[in-house]
Design an enzyme around this catalytic site. Sequence first.
Site, PDB file in Angstrom:
ATOM      1  N   ASP A  68      -3.811   3.123   5.358  1.00  0.00           N
ATOM      2  CA  ASP A  68      -3.699   3.867   6.610  1.00  0.00           C
ATOM      3  C   ASP A  68      -3.106   5.238   6.324  1.00  0.00           C
ATOM      4  O   ASP A  68      -2.643   5.517   5.215  1.00  0.00           O
ATOM      5  CB  ASP A  68      -2.879   3.108   7.658  1.00  0.00           C
ATOM      6  CG  ASP A  68      -1.502   2.708   7.142  1.00  0.00           C
ATOM      7  OD1 ASP A  68      -1.012   3.326   6.180  1.00  0.00           O
ATOM      8  OD2 ASP A  68      -0.906   1.777   7.705  1.00  0.00           O
TER       9      ASP A  68
ATOM     10  N   ASP B 167       2.122   4.670   1.631  1.00  0.00           N
ATOM     11  CA  ASP B 167       2.209   5.326   2.937  1.00  0.00           C
ATOM     12  C   ASP B 167       2.083   6.831   2.757  1.00  0.00           C
ATOM     13  O   ASP B 167       2.811   7.433   1.954  1.00  0.00           O
ATOM     14  CB  ASP B 167       3.543   4.996   3.603  1.00  0.00           C
ATOM     15  CG  ASP B 167       3.729   3.498   3.816  1.00  0.00           C
ATOM     16  OD1 ASP B 167       2.839   2.895   4.435  1.00  0.00           O
ATOM     17  OD2 ASP B 167       4.745   2.948   3.352  1.00  0.00           O
TER      18      ASP B 167
ATOM     19  N   ASP C 162       0.843  -1.187   0.000  1.00  0.00           N
ATOM     20  CA  ASP C 162       0.000   0.000   0.000  1.00  0.00           C
ATOM     21  C   ASP C 162       0.883   1.244   0.000  1.00  0.00           C
ATOM     22  O   ASP C 162       2.102   1.165   0.157  1.00  0.00           O
ATOM     23  CB  ASP C 162      -0.968  -0.001   1.197  1.00  0.00           C
ATOM     24  CG  ASP C 162      -0.243  -0.038   2.531  1.00  0.00           C
ATOM     25  OD1 ASP C 162       0.957  -0.369   2.546  1.00  0.00           O
ATOM     26  OD2 ASP C 162      -0.866   0.265   3.559  1.00  0.00           O
TER      27      ASP C 162
END
Length: 479
Positions: free
Chosen positions: A253, A204, A202
């Site tokens: 996130d 960041d 993913d």
Amino acid sequence: MNRNPDQNTLPNITLKIIETYLGRIPSVNEYHMLKLQARNIQKITVFNKDIFVSLVKKNKKRFFSDVDTSASEIKDRILSYFSKQTQTYNIGKLFTIIELQSVLVTTYTDILGVLTIKAPNVISSKISYNVTSMEELARDMLNSMNVAVIDKAKVMGRHNVSSLVKNVNKLMEEYLRRHNKSCICYGSYSLYLINPNIRYGDIDILQTNSRTFLIDLAFLIKFITGNNIILSKIPYLRNYMVIKDENDNHIIDSFNIRQDTMNVVPKIFIDNIYIVDPTFQLLNMIKMFSQIDRLEDLSKDPEKFNARMATMLEYVRYTHGIVFDGTRNNMPMKCIIDENNRIVTVTTKDYFSFKKCLVYLDENVLSSDILDLNADTSCDFESVTNSVYLIHDNIMYTYFSNTILLSDKGKVHEISARGLCAHILLYQMLTSGEYKQCLSDLLNSMMNRDKIPIYSHTERDKKPGRHGFINIEKDIIVF
């Protein structure tokens, strides 16, 4: 007794707004609890749902084209959520619905809807780096740090990844270009932009409106997939939120930071995206290796770290003219640990204007001592460094969130000593101080080193607090 409000004694306009929203005459309790929300409720009521449905469909077509769902299903899910309050009688749940609907009504178009319109031309700004020339050096450095002994009986936390990550990554690439004043990236994807051979999962990110963005994204995923999406807040990670699906699979996130912190984070511009300066990321990696868990990660997949390390070493060689000849001078700086008080004293006089740095391993103790100093010049860089810094009477005070490795009883391991030096250099970069000579010596101190076993390590600071979450399906916000 729960009675309907007397329409003769209540302000007619407010009552009508609430009645229209709920699809029923509110009870006395509902009226008095919701009347201060009348402005938000009115915005929700007059919101053009058709335009919103169109934007979500366009987002679906562009970023989630492989997800099997029809346009009518998307529309039904959206209209169902915007009428959910008509079947809800719990005041707490009504407040949650109003809050989340308000986020969608006031922010979705600017945050995610804008991704569907024609993008500005990409300004190609890549430099060709000779990463291959640094691979052997990186391997040598990492090999000397590959000293963790893996406990096979240790139960490792599983990190399940959602199949939607690739879709969200595609969206994030465009988001980073459109919102490059408020959102920047770091980690593997940022290094991939420099070196296409880097593998990444993913993306960041650091941003100034993390909560709003994640709520909008969570709803986009919910409307497209029909899945329940949960946002979680972790107490020991500062200003951190994560989106997971109903099966606890990780989607994305984000760390939230203030705009003034964003302004001072060193960054470079590549293809319309700002990434955290790889020099800064290299220092964070050196600091990170003081954490015993990260050394265990290194032991499991050294080649993954090698590709990242080589990329960052080549960047600093090219950008700062660092010569890798083994000249280390006074690096790493001398570190003495007081294990009882959990403070490490770093001798800094050879490099900086302050003579020493007191590194606290307990954040609350540092906060208390700063108050006792009656000094108001501390710098808080939030999750960028996970610490405040204060310089007072030629002494730096700061907090170190990682473990401290020991090579013998009472002796700081050189891996942690370098991590502490890197932590101080992060401050120098963030405050535009001098760091290049110190950086050169620090990197050269990592060359031609033998492996030194770990004798023991200090424990990390225990963070108080509780987990928070937003459960869209159950209309619950706990923060």
